[in-house]
Write an enzyme that holds these catalytic residues in place. Structure first.
Site, PDB file in Angstrom:
ATOM      1  N   GLN A 810       0.018  -6.727  17.344  1.00 26.39           N
ATOM      2  CA  GLN A 810       0.005  -7.891  16.463  1.00 26.39           C
ATOM      3  C   GLN A 810      -1.269  -7.934  15.642  1.00 26.39           C
ATOM      4  O   GLN A 810      -1.439  -8.812  14.807  1.00 26.39           O
ATOM      5  CB  GLN A 810       0.126  -9.180  17.284  1.00 26.39           C
ATOM      6  CG  GLN A 810       1.476  -9.347  17.933  1.00 26.39           C
ATOM      7  CD  GLN A 810       1.571 -10.597  18.782  1.00 26.39           C
ATOM      8  OE1 GLN A 810       1.795 -10.517  19.976  1.00 26.39           O
ATOM      9  NE2 GLN A 810       1.406 -11.772  18.195  1.00 26.39           N
ATOM     10  N   GLU A1304       5.973 -21.305  16.694  1.00 22.06           N
ATOM     11  CA  GLU A1304       5.563 -21.751  18.032  1.00 22.06           C
ATOM     12  C   GLU A1304       5.919 -23.191  18.371  1.00 22.06           C
ATOM     13  O   GLU A1304       6.305 -23.485  19.512  1.00 22.06           O
ATOM     14  CB  GLU A1304       4.050 -21.555  18.193  1.00 22.06           C
ATOM     15  CG  GLU A1304       3.655 -20.105  18.188  1.00 22.06           C
ATOM     16  CD  GLU A1304       2.158 -19.929  18.095  1.00 22.06           C
ATOM     17  OE1 GLU A1304       1.544 -19.571  19.093  1.00 22.06           O
ATOM     18  OE2 GLU A1304       1.605 -20.183  16.999  1.00 22.06           O
TER      19      GLU A1304
END
Ligand SMILES: Cc1cc2nc3c(=O)[nH]c(=O)nc-3n(C[C@H](O)[C@H](O)[C@H](O)COP(=O)(O)OP(=O)(O)OC[C@H]3O[C@@H](n4cnc5c(N)ncnc54)[C@H](O)[C@@H]3O)c2cc1C
Ligand code: FES
Ligand code: FES
Length: 1372
Positions: A810, A1304
């Site tokens: 990431q 999220e």
């Protein structure tokens, strides 16, 4: 593999293995017999769609379709298997179909793959090929049946079969709903109305139009062609396997006997008998076997024979075949009672493992595992309950004994072979002369974390009883009974003889049942070391009660049932009795997703931004052609690495040895910190670093100590497993808890600028309160990422001391810097490339760095390419995961529930190194501030402990804080005896308080949409009516309780600087590079849309055409620098913005030329403009760094969810009946992508709150090592009804094209499920109190996270049945 395998297409030799993969012929001589099909496919063929997710049969990523040809019947059988467990030699003569074989980019995708894409059912894509093959197999088999021809465009599959076809496959991204929908599109009985949001049709279109828009399906799409050449070879008399491979396939018992004799004389230990080899999923093999004996070709072991007295099933018969046979038997001439028994046996077997395991797992293999190794078998228990017999052959001795005796004997010796089992036919011994109505009742039970399988049970049971109605007393007598229990932490399944004896010939009533249960309590006792022992015992009681109690009450109805002779106790027509049984009926829950609704308002302002276009590359992901790091072909001479990790939390490492006598096949070297040329850095963040390998001191169990480098991944893994570390622990005291860290002042610093500010005056707030709760405590554990692709990297040395590293990361930029530091070379010597990541969730940020760095160090030292695909166990041990914590709170509040002050003391376990833990206080506080607490004070400490460093996991800190906020709101409500929802409502922010708590992040008053979401959700989910219905349900039901809960979220996110680069090539096609990484979250898709939108402003031709011209390419740290971290939910939008800036530059550069050309030519096409631009030397590559404006870089996201659950009080099992979500996405950049994020995140949150235990031993070493023990949600554990509305809240001045984040925040909404469970438990406890089960109604209790079955059951009363019976007896 040891390099002995050769693939040739020459004529078959005496000693070769022949099979086909996707129609291609393979002939191999000299195969290492321990090679799995997966290893072969991935390392020796171009078919990379079979992914390694777990290596133990638990995830479905490696599923292939296996086809077998029966030359005698001229019939082909097609079934799925997990290629990670299937041994290559066992596919001799078979045809293997992988996802590429189902469809591909060259020959055309299969409608399955296209529909997966169109239904947005693939995110990271790592699970998708396996899913597609599972569905394909279901289609192939359904279409082979003689069911009526379906409507054109559909298959013969039913909706339920379509859903169940993928029930054994795990997906960590999507939340399953879109996958289930894509599967259902093929079902003959589907109502098109029920199919969810997709790319193919618009809402309101007719069914005909919808069907016409779907990629067409015809019967031919489900025809799996068995290659003719293989048929011919099989017909010509196939040479089944070869001795050269040390793979023996005896075709008679005599051959088997002589083989066993021969092997015994030689070396018994290195030979293995196999059937499906699925046992290897549980009992991992640490050594290679030299010889294998395959039992599948011995006729006696493969028979299914129906006799007068019962059915014989050969030991090699697979569980799937046994199910078929039992169901078939059911249709035949058996009596009703016999049918019932077989039906129940088959139903139970359908919940063992998964379809692709059952298709190769044999009945005999299962029983042998139970007998020899005490495997917690279902088959042993259910067969024990029906007096099954087993046939064993030892040498020349043939024995037929009862299964009970078989299980009780010492472990069978190697040369004993189980030949088969016999299940007797059952019927009651009805005595017509006495006019007593006698009936056989039979039921099986399974208490497991997942209702329809793919999880070992905590306990299983099966009960057979002959009951009769007593002539005089109108009661029920148990004539005789068999009660079997197993898998509860016992050596083997047992019969509860004392209970059986006690109940025999007894008239059933509450007192008798109570006594029986007392006896059962002392019978079912798990062995020491079993987890949740009391819970397991209570399950036994619950199941027995469930079985017998319906026979106690309603005696009149029972008499009618017995007289009328209905099929089974559970199929009574009588409504009252039915109700009684329905109270417990688990099978009612076995339907999966029952309905789902998606409400989305599209937005055309920035077309094609805002369009729900399909994910870039989704079809490639579905066909398995999308390339992940481990799919990159190995360069020549490539080596493989595996970590040796510490098992001690704090110790001096004196040395590493390997177990004596272990043959370290293929090992090249072992690399430790001493081999690092530069600094010993494995990961770095702005807050600090973590060593690559422990130096003299290891600081946590799970810390990397060294890397074994070998010629294959398997050899490296095996060698790492054999490592023995010599520790010295003298005078070293590890810190293993936050309490110890606190005592010893072991903390990490939080930079002041990251430490949140207190709000208001806590003492004043407390003084204003009418009530106070002081120093209440809450604890939270960790969660593992469970990305389907584990950590992986490939490092390739390049000229002049350079290193190219392919990393599943990431944050390649950070990995780049770490590698350069570690190698001691300048940054420009390193290049890190990341194309796509098979799931990240935060775990591939910091935690991916040591993997790529280790490969780089080894490659540097050895000057050979080195790659690593970390096995699931090691990955789980090292991952660290979410931050565990302990929270102590004091809260003051008014009598109406309004909170006036809150103080928190939070101890966060950050582990051994700092990682990104200093963001935790900020994240926690910003999520906690979703309510107006009046005044808010806190003290947060980041504890440094001797545990693996914790890293960010999706919604890090926010999900814990959301939980804490709700826990304390519920505490306040129960203290005041108020409805929790009213306490939530009264404490929601008004805009003023929001601004006070969040300052500039609060944005404009109109942007605060939470209050309207809150009200809207109440309406759309019928929250108030359903609350009443839940109350009514709870009044009417004793053993099931429901709870419903509505929760809000406020989630602050932060934009970070992000680079981008857009280049236009000669033909007008466009190449885009961004800082963000495609993790499955749809970043590339949004970026592509943004590119088309921003370049379309030049107004040359159709925007759609531009969209087709854009390709987003892999991240390359030398091509685009400052890529940063893909995390925090905002990388998609900031990557889009950086691209918009690039496009604006390009549009600026092209405008003058375009205008000139338009003047000359009237209009101009894009391609012509670009051609001209090339000729005019216009710079057609632009890069930019988007830097967000400081004043608006933080903003708030809003949403709310209502969840309703049902708890089974006898088992603790929770079913999420319905979830309704409304989430504000601003003007979504791509609503399909955002919907996927919302649903996927929510389901990951369900995992955190309900299922995922991540336990450690006393050293802090993770003991949940794979899919056997770590249970992420499956399609049967998501909400049965799942409704999501994406709110388009219109214009947001400071947001990127008015959009908001979705990655999220929705995860934290899953706390609604936890709150609903708590509400249901509260009801259960009140009832328990009324039975005298607990001292007070005790509405204040802690419900742990995750609220697993044992946790829920314990709070509902482990002895609730006993309490209930005592109460009933007492009140009579
Ligand atoms: C993911 C997964 C989930 C599972 N879940 C469950 C579950 O919920 N409940 C449950 O009950 N089971 C479960 N199982 C176990 C499964 O049923 C067994 O692994 C399977 O039945 C074993 O059969 P096999 O043919 O693959 O045996 P193999 O793996 O080939 O052999 C297993 C062992 O038995 C020996 N063996 C096999 N046949 C014979 C024979 N005839 N005579 C002598 N020795 C023999 C082998 O040498 C080996 O030691 C699960 C398995 C997996 C992989
Ligand atoms: S990798 Fe084979 S089932 Fe998971
Ligand atoms: S899309 Fe299923 S695991 Fe990622």
């Amino acid at each position: 593999m040891s390099g002995q395998t050769q693939t040739t297409t020459t004529q078959q030799t005496e000693k070769s293995l022949v099979f086909a993969v996707n129609g291609e012929r393979f002939e191999l001589s000299e195969v290492n017999p321990s090679t799995t099909l997966l290893e072969f496919l991935r390392s020796q063929t171009s078919f990379k769609s079979v992914k390694l997710g777990c290596g133990e049969g638990g995830c479905g990523a490696c599923v292939v379709l296996l086809s077998k040809y029966d030359a005698v019947l001229d019939k082909v059988e097609d079934f799925t298997v997990s290629s990670c467990l299937t041994l290559l030699c066992s596919v001799n003569g078979c045809s293997v179909t992988t996802a590429e074989g189902v469809g591909n980019s060259k020959n055309g995708f299969h409608p399955i793959q296209e529909r997966f894409s169109g239904f947005h059912a693939s995110q990271c894509g790592y699970c998708t090929p396996g899913m597609c093959v599972s569905l394909y197999s279901a289609l192939v088999n359904a279409d082979k049946t003689n069911r009526p021809e379906p409507r054109p465009g559909f298959s013969k599959l039913t909706v339920s079969e379509a859903e169940k076809s993928i029930s054994g496959n795990l997906c960590r991204c999507t939340g399953y709903r879109p996958i289930a929908d894509a599967c259902k599109t093929f079902a003959a009985d589907v109502d098109m109305e029920d199919l969810g949001f997709n790319y193919f049709w618009k809402k309101g279109e007719s069914d005909e139009v919808k069907l016409s828009r779907l990629p067409p399906y015809t019967h031919n799409n489900a025809t799996c062609m068995f290659p003719e050449f293989l048929k011919m070879e099989i017909k010509a008399g196939f040479n089944l396997a070869s001795e050269g491979c040390h793979w023996y396939s005896p075709v008679s018992l005599e051959q088997l006997q002589s083989l066993l004799q021969m092997v015994e004389v030689n070396d018994g230990t290195s030979t293995k008998i196999v059937v499906g080899n699925t046992g290897m999923g549980y009992y991992k093999e640490l050594v290679h076997h030299k010889n294998y004996i395959d039992l599948r070709y011995i006729p006696e072991l493969s028979i299914i024979r129906k006799e007068q007295t019962g059915i014989e099933i050969g030991a090699s018969v697979t569980i799937s075949k046994a199910i078929e046979a039992l169901k078939e038997e059911n249709k035949g001439g058996l009596n009703q009672e016999g049918k019932l028994v077989f039906e129940k046996l088959a139903n139970h077997m359908e919940r063992i493992a998964t379809g692709f395991v059952r298709n190769s797992a044999s009945i005999g293999g299962n029983l042998i595992m139970a007998q020899r190794k005490h495997f917690p078998s279902d088959i042993a228990t259910i067969l024990l309950s029906v007096d099954s017999m087993v046939d064993i052959l030892t040498g020349q001795r043939h024995e037929t004994i009862t299964l009970e005796e078989f299980l009780g004997r010492p472990p069978l010796i190697f040369k004993s072979v189980l030949l088969g089992i016999k299940i007797p036919y059952w019927r009651s011994s009805r005595d017509l002369s006495s006019k007593t109505y006698t009936k056989l009742v039979y039921e099986t039970y399974r208490g497991a974390p997942r209702p329809i399988g793919n999880a070992l049970p905590y306990l299983n049971a099966a009960f057979l009883a002959e009951v009769s109605l007593c002539k005089n007393s109108a009661g029920v007598m148990l004539n005789n009974c068999r009660f079997a229990f197993g898998a509860y932490g016992t050596k083997h399944s047992i019969r509860a003889r004392k209970v059986e004896e006690f109940l025999s010939a007894k008239l059933l009533n509450d007192s008798v049942l109570y006594e029986a249960i007392k006896l059962l309590e002392i019978t079912v006792i798990p062995e020491d070391g079993t987890s949740s022992p009391a819970f397991r015992s209570s399950l036994a009681v619950g199941f027995l009660f469930e079985f017998l109690s319906p026979l106690i009450n309603n005696s009149a109805d029972i008499s009618s049932f017995l007289c009328n002779g209905y099929n089974s106790a559970l199929q009574f027509n009588d409504s009252k009795i039915k109700q009684n049984f329905d109270q417990f009926d688990q099978t009612k829950f076995s339907t999966l997703l029952s309905s789902a609704k998606q409400v989305i308002q599209l937005n055309e302002e920035y077309h094609p931004v805002g369009e729900p276009i399909t994910k870039v590359g989704a079809t490639l992901q579905a066909s398995g052609e999308a390339v992940y790091v481990d799919d990159i072909p190995s360069p020549r001479n490539c080596l493989h690495g595996a970590f040796i990790y510490s098992t001690e939390p704090l110790a001096r490492v004196k040395g590493i040895k390997f177990k004596p006598e272990s043959s370290l096949d293929g090992v090249t070297t072992v690399i430790s910190f001493k081999d690092i040329p530069g600094e010993n850095v494995g990961a770095w963040t702005m807050f600090g670093t973590e060593p690559l390998y422990a130096d003299e001191l290891t600081q946590c169990a799970g810390q990397r100590i060294a890397l074994v480098v070998a010629n294959t991944q398997k050899n490296a893994d095996m060698a790492a497993n054999l490592a023995v570390i010599d520790y010295d622990k003298k005078d070293l005291e590890p810190i293993l808890s936050v309490e110890e860290a606190f005592e010893r002042c072991s903390f990490f610093d939080v930079p002041p600028y990251l430490y949140p500010e207190q709000v208001g005056d806590f003492s004043k707030g407390m003084a204003e309160a009418d009530h106070q709760i002081l120093s209440a405590e809450v604890k939270l554990g960790s969660q593992y990422y469970f990305y389907m692709e584990t950590q992986t990297a490939l490092a390739v040395p390049d000229e002049d001391n350079c290193m190219i590293v392919y990393s599943s990361s990431q944050c390649p930029e950070f990995a780049h810097e770490t590698i350069a530091k570690c190698l001691g070379v300048p940054g420009h010597n390193v290049r890190v490339i990341t194309r796509r990541v098979g799931g990240g969730f935060g775990g591939k940020a910091i935690k991916a760095m040591p993997v790529s760095t280790s490969c780089a160090v080894a490659a540097y030292k050895l000057q050979r390419p080195v790659r690593m695909y970390v096995n699931r166990k090691t990955d789980m041990i090292m991952a660290g995961g979410r931050h565990p914590m302990k929270i102590t709170y004091s809260v003051g509040f008014k009598t109406n529930g309004k909170i006036t002050a809150l103080k928190l003391d939070i101890l966060i376990d950050a582990g051994m190194s700092v990682d990104v833990s200093p963001i935790m206080p900020h994240n926690m506080l910003s999520s906690l501030k979703k309510y107006d607490w009046g005044a808010l004070a806190f003290d947060i400490k980041l504890c440094k402990t001797n545990r693996p460093s914790r890293s960010a996991m999706r919604a890090p800190g926010e999900v814990q804080a959301s939980f804490v906020a709700e826990a304390l709101i519920e505490h306040v409500a129960s203290t005041l005896a108020l409805e929790v929802d009213s306490v939530r409502s009264i404490n929601l922010h008004k805009y003023d308080s929001l601004e006070l708590f969040f300052k500039t992040s609060a944005g404009e008053p109109l942007e605060y949409t939470l209050p309207s979401i809150w009200d809207k959700l109440a309406l759309s989910s019928s929250f108030y009516q359903r609350t009443e219905t839940v109350k009514e349900f709870n009044r009417c039901n004793q053993w099931k309780k429901r709870g419903i809960s509505r929760v809000p979220i406020v989630h602050e996110v932060l934009l970070r600087a992000t680079p981008g680069k857009v280049s236009i090539l000669h033909d007008g096609s466009i190449v885009v590079e961004v800082g963000g990484i495609e993790l499955g979250q749809g970043l590339w898709t949004k970026v592509k849309q943004m590119t088309a939108y921003a370049l379309s402003l030049i107004q040359c031709g159709a925007t759609e055409e531009l969209l087709e011209k854009v390709r987003v390419i892999q991240a390359d740290t030398l091509s685009l620098i400052q890529g940063g971290l893909t995390a925090g939910s905002t990388t998609s939008e900031s990557s889009c913005e950086s691209i918009r800036l690039c496009c604006n530059i390009l549009v600026d550069r092209l405008t003058a030329l375009k205008e000139r050309l338009v003047e000359q030519m009237g209009s101009i096409k894009w391609e012509t403009l670009i051609l001209q631009a090339y000729q005019n030397s216009v710079n057609l590559s632009a890069s930019s760094l988007y830097v967000p404006d400081f004043s608006s870089m933080k903003y708030l996201n809003y949403g709310a969810a209502v969840s309703e659950v049902e708890v089974n009080l006898l088992t603790g099992q929770t079913t999420t009946l319905q979830t309704d979500i409304i989430y504000d996405c601003g003007q979504s950049l791509n609503p399909a992508v955002d919907l996927g994020q919302i649903e996927g995140a929510f389901v990951q949150g369900i995992g955190f709150f309900m299922l995922e235990e991540y336990p450690t031993n006393s050293n802090g070493l993770v003991v949940a090592e794979g899919t056997w023990t770590y249970k992420i949600p499956t399609v049967d554990t998501i909400p049965k009804k799942f409704n999501v509305e994406i709110l388009n809240s219109g214009h947001h001045k400071h947001r990127i094209l008015s959009s908001k984040a979705s990655g999220e925040p929705p995860l934290t909404l899953a706390v609604s499920v936890h709150c609903a469970i708590r509400a249901a438990i509260k009801e259960a406890r009140q009832q328990l109190h009324s039975w005298g089960g607990i001292d007070e109604s005790n509405s204040t209790f802690q419900l742990e996270v995750p609220a697993t079955m044992p946790v829920v059951k314990e709070l509902c009363g482990l002895d609730s049945v006993q309490r209930f019976l005592q109460w009933t007896i007492g009140s009579k």
